[in-house]
Design an enzyme around this catalytic site. Structure first.
Site, mmCIF file in Angstrom:
data_model
loop_
_atom_site.group_PDB
_atom_site.id
_atom_site.type_symbol
_atom_site.label_atom_id
_atom_site.label_comp_id
_atom_site.label_asym_id
_atom_site.label_seq_id
_atom_site.Cartn_x
_atom_site.Cartn_y
_atom_site.Cartn_z
ATOM 1 N N GLU A 1 0.803 -1.225 0.000
ATOM 2 C CA GLU A 1 0.000 0.000 0.000
ATOM 3 C C GLU A 1 0.831 1.269 0.000
ATOM 4 O OE1 GLU A 1 0.403 -1.390 4.259
ATOM 5 O OE2 GLU A 1 -0.057 -2.278 2.319
ATOM 6 N N ASP B 1 18.380 15.145 -34.132
ATOM 7 C CA ASP B 1 18.867 15.863 -35.302
ATOM 8 C C ASP B 1 20.395 15.863 -35.257
ATOM 9 O OD1 ASP B 1 19.003 17.320 -37.588
ATOM 10 O OD2 ASP B 1 18.092 19.146 -36.783
ATOM 11 N N ASP C 1 14.670 20.845 -31.093
ATOM 12 C CA ASP C 1 14.545 22.209 -30.560
ATOM 13 C C ASP C 1 13.823 23.169 -31.482
ATOM 14 O OD1 ASP C 1 16.407 22.449 -32.544
ATOM 15 O OD2 ASP C 1 18.001 23.282 -31.288
ATOM 16 N N ASP D 1 9.944 20.165 -34.831
ATOM 17 C CA ASP D 1 10.155 19.005 -33.965
ATOM 18 C C ASP D 1 8.989 18.737 -33.023
ATOM 19 O OD1 ASP D 1 12.810 18.274 -34.823
ATOM 20 O OD2 ASP D 1 13.525 20.078 -33.820
ATOM 21 N N ASN E 1 4.603 -14.525 3.532
ATOM 22 C CA ASN E 1 3.998 -14.444 4.863
ATOM 23 C C ASN E 1 2.491 -14.627 4.827
ATOM 24 O OD1 ASN E 1 6.022 -13.835 7.042
ATOM 25 N ND2 ASN E 1 6.625 -12.317 5.536
ATOM 26 N N ASN F 1 2.947 -5.349 9.205
ATOM 27 C CA ASN F 1 3.011 -4.824 7.844
ATOM 28 C C ASN F 1 3.466 -3.369 7.844
ATOM 29 O OD1 ASN F 1 2.420 -5.198 4.935
ATOM 30 N ND2 ASN F 1 0.876 -3.625 5.317
ATOM 31 N N ASP G 1 6.788 -1.860 6.073
ATOM 32 C CA ASP G 1 6.731 -0.779 5.084
ATOM 33 C C ASP G 1 7.611 0.393 5.508
ATOM 34 O OD1 ASP G 1 5.112 -1.874 3.131
ATOM 35 O OD2 ASP G 1 3.265 -1.303 4.129
#
Length: 856
Positions: free
Chosen positions: A289, A331, A596, A600, A664, A689, A693
């Site tokens: 999450e 180019d 540029d 383009d 797990n 958990n 995290d």
């Protein structure tokens, strides 16, 4: 404001009516008036980008189905009198959501700051003088000055213009630029295509200059009125496709495990509330999450690091695309060459130096009002040419279909009128019926003369010169307005030859890009002979050559075949460039485009990652995803490596989270089959958990192995799934071993069993980070100091928690010291096994696939 003002076809109103309606004049606004109008009309943005208030942004986070499910579960707990469960679940959910929101908000502010540094500006009259302002600050009533290369910042009425041509294909579909001029229109000019006295937001200036009175801004413009139709969502990038597939994979696994647990617990007649909370906690445990937060932190940090390396990121998601890029299209001028173009030769058709050729070329460049090319600037360095006796009448501006520009002049003394045309040699030659053998000695072009002409300019191109044809016409132009049709029956005077020396640094940069798996394809408007000469100087192997004419006769299927084996594309116009980009993408390549110029913009938009430079025209900068502050491939090389580091760290979280979580959660689901009690309480699962995290939050700061940077990679969901199904079961095997130890060695009761598994599960999950974070030897690949500190601290917290009052409140009890001795042994063996299986997995994977960019 004037009530009878026609707002739908405002260009039909007279100038006085327009000024009265806007409550302004032709001298512009003052600062105070502009501030009031900005508050009234809002920011001048193509789309409404007003952000929601922070509290609304925070509330939207709770629309996540898992978050809603957790809150529902906490409500059920409160209703059933389980106040501790209610408090713990609610606190963990809110903490996770707020942490996620804070990090993404911080990342968004960093991205906005970087985006503002490359925002498009325009020149405005304020308080009687000109200033540069961001386009977003333009308001109705402003006077803006536009010139070649500018993007039109708003809808407006043309007050003054000089050879002012605008490309408005994005709005009207017109192929060629149209000329705009001041004046009143007939009442039947009620369509945008007939509004010759008006310009519209989002279109681009091709040539000339103008003063424009702004009438409408933002969503009130013609572009804003049809924004929904014009805002075509580009195809999802490889990263977006990968994350979507990853989400589907996790959702399927979650649903499968949750239904399994609910079914088993129902058969075993376990309390339905406990079973429900356990199943929900299982779902949360399997879901990474914090992935959005990790992605946000990683991308924002990547943007800041790339800014330090002179790459400004406008779109955060483009960082990953740059890292995954395996093909760069660019180019030649300025990238492979110095862009310090010098006019080396001006010769007649015998190859002899000729001053008349120089004079004609100079007059054309001097009186041309379009965007000056480097070739024009090189010509204009010859200031010895006098223009005093010449008066300009009109011009036909350059466009990328004709590839030429014409100016119509009068000589003040002789009263002779001449049309001077300059452009691509083959285009000029095609329009000529005569050629000069000496000054004012003209001869018709026959086959012999045509061979002589072509031999002259081809020999120049073979020497590496960029060549322009110079032609003229004196008869048959009596009108005051030059048109394309006048460019016929011309007399060829000779050629102007330019030299742009190859950039020495480009040779090493190209070699460096090749070593990290990025192939470079050159797409240029120049000739194939000149481009081959530059490639030869830079030692670039030529795999294949295609010209614009050859591309035109190919359908898309044939082009897809040829682009794979070709690396030089010469004499290309904008539409042909765009077709090449799309063909490469359809072949499965992740394509970057570096450009540029005005021409383009389409390719920059179509590429996976559009790259421009800070000196580019507004249209190119607006279309680009990233801006290079230095027009050098070394800067791009550094940006690619930073993009790969960013992607590598995102993949670390995904692979660690999925493999450990899956193992797990699979163990929990399996334990539900034979245990008479829950293997871990829902609140313990959530805390486990959350701590895991938390240990992974510093991942964006981690270093990435050099081996990971050598090839471009895309998110391969099959690779992630296989890794999860390979490493996950090892975790489960040691979990089941823990179950055996707790039940048969330590004779654990319910509380001790849950405590033992809580500690073992957290320690193995956290410490395996040091194994999975690298493909190589974890001892040699050192993690970031903060990642190591936080991970080891979390493991220590997990081991010490049962001895605290908080642990007691959560249902944990102090295990015997014997347990920690067994745990230490199991953790060491577990890490050794995972490292061995990991190496075997990568070995087998490398044998199965020949695509080095697959995987993480």
């Amino acid at each position: 404001m004037q009530p009878n003002f026609n707002t739908s076809t405002w260009w039909l109103n007279s100038l006085n009516e327009t000024l009265l309606y806007l409550e302004t004049n032709t001298t512009g606004l003052n600062k105070e008036d502009a501030i009031i109008r900005l508050q009234k009309f809002g920011a001048n943005l193509f789309l409404d980008r007003k952000k929601k208030p922070l509290w609304k942004q925070l509330l939207t986070r709770f629309r996540n189905p898992l978050i809603l499910l957790l809150l529902f579960a906490s409500g059920v707990s409160a209703f059933m009198g389980e106040i501790s469960n209610f408090l713990i679940i609610t606190v963990l959910v809110f903490f996770s959501v707020v942490l996620d929101f804070f990090q993404e908000h911080k990342a968004g502010k960093a991205a906005d700051h970087l985006r503002q540094s490359v925002s498009v500006h325009t020149t405005v009259f304020r308080d009687g003088h000109t200033i540069d302002l961001p386009v977003a600050q333009i308001v109705p009533g402003d006077l803006v000055l536009l010139s070649a290369g500018d993007m039109v910042p708003a809808d407006g009425r043309v007050l003054d213009a000089k050879d002012f041509f605008v490309k408005q294909a994005i709005l009207t579909g017109e192929t060629y630029p149209v000329e705009k001029h001041p004046g009143e229109l007939n009442s039947d000019a009620n369509d945008i295509t007939e509004a010759s006295n008006a310009v519209f937001m989002g279109t681009s200036v091709i040539s000339g200059s103008a003063k424009v009175l702004v009438t409408n801004t933002g969503l009130n413009t013609a572009m804003g009125a049809i924004a929904d139709k014009l805002t075509i969502t580009p195809p999802p990038t490889s990263f977006e496709v990968g994350t979507e597939k990853f989400g589907i994979l996790i959702m399927r696994m979650t649903i499968l495990l949750v239904l399994f647990v609910l079914l088993v617990n129902a058969i075993l007649l376990k309390p339905w509330l406990d079973s429900f909370l356990f199943a929900v906690a299982l779902a949360v445990g399997l879901t990474p999450e914090l992935l959005p937060m990790v992605i946000s932190i990683t991308l924002s940090r990547g943007a800041i690091m790339m800014a330090k390396k002179k790459v400004i990121v406008k779109q955060l998601s483009s960082i990953q695309n740059l890292g995954s890029m395996d093909t760069l299209c660019t180019d030649k001028t300025g990238t492979l060459t110095e862009a310090k173009i010098k006019l080396e030769k001006h010769v007649n058709l015998n190859g002899e130096t000729n001053e008349r050729v120089l004079e004609l070329a100079y007059l054309n460049s001097f009186y041309e009002t379009g965007l000056k090319s480097p070739l024009d600037e090189a010509i204009l360095e010859h200031e010895e040419i006098s223009v005093n006796d010449w008066v300009k009448i009109d011009e036909v501006p350059f466009d990328f279909e004709r590839r030429r520009v014409s100016v119509l002049l009068d000589h003040s003394k002789t009263k002779k009128r001449i049309l001077i045309v300059k452009g691509a040699p083959e285009e000029i030659i095609r329009l000529c019926t005569n050629y000069e053998t000496e000054i004012e000695v003209v001869q018709s072009i026959d086959n012999t003369g045509l061979d002589k002409i072509r031999t002259t300019y081809k020999s120049l191109e073979k020497e590496g010169f960029r060549v322009l044809g110079i032609a003229w016409k004196e008869e048959g132009i009596e009108h005051q307005h030059a048109v394309v049709g006048d460019e016929a029956e011309l007399t060829l005077s000779g050629f102007a030859a330019f030299l742009d020396p190859p950039k020495e640094s480009a040779k090493f940069a190209l070699s460096a890009l090749s070593e990290i798996g990025v192939s470079v394809k050159i797409i240029t408007g120049d000739s194939d002979l000149v481009t081959q000469h530059v490639c030869s100087e830079l030692q670039i192997p030529i795999q294949g050559i295609l010209t614009g004419k050859e591309v035109d006769v190919m359908d898309d299927s044939a082009l897809k075949v040829h682009v794979e084996s070709t690396n030089l594309f010469c004499r290309m116009n904008p539409s042909q460039k765009n077709r090449i980009i799309l063909a490469l993408k359809q072949r499965g390549h992740v394509v970057g485009y570096l450009g540029d110029g005005v021409n383009d913009a389409p390719s920059l938009h179509s590429a996976d990652v559009g790259l421009s430079v800070d000196s580019a025209v507004d249209v190119a900068k607006e279309a680009a995803d990233m801006i290079l502050l230095d027009h050098d491939l070394h800067v791009l090389y550094d940006g690619v490596l930073e993009g790969r580091k960013t992607f590598g760290n995102i993949m670390k979280y995904i692979m660690m989270g999925t493999s450990s979580n899956f193992g797990n959660m699979f163990s929990m689901a399996g334990a539900a089959l034979f245990l008479p009690f829950l293997p871990m309480l829902p609140t313990q699962i959530l805390l486990n958990n959350f701590l895991y995290d938390l240990s992974e939050v510093p991942i964006p700061l981690d270093e990435v192995d050099q081996e990971e940077l050598k090839v471009p990679r895309v998110m391969d969901i099959g690779f992630i799934r296989n890794f999860m199904l390979t490493i996950g079961p090892i975790s489960s095997a040691f979990d089941f071993l823990t179950f055996y130890v707790m039940l048969n060695v330590l004779n654990a009761n319910e509380a001790l069993f849950q405590t033992g598994w809580f500690v073992e599960s957290l320690c193995t999950q956290v410490l395996v980070i040091f194994i999975i974070r690298t493909r190589g030897n974890p001892i040699k690949s050192k993690p970031h100091g903060l990642l190591a500190t936080v991970s080891l601290s979390i493991a220590a917290v997990g081991a010490f928690l049962p001895f605290t009052s908080i642990g007691s409140y959560l249902g944990l009890i102090p295990p015997p010291m014997k347990f920690y001795a067994i745990l230490a042994t199991m953790v060491v063996v577990y890490l050794i096994v995972v490292e061995s299986v990991k190496r075997l997995f990568y070995y087998v994977h490398s044998k199965k696939t020949k695509l080095p960019r697959q995987g993480s």
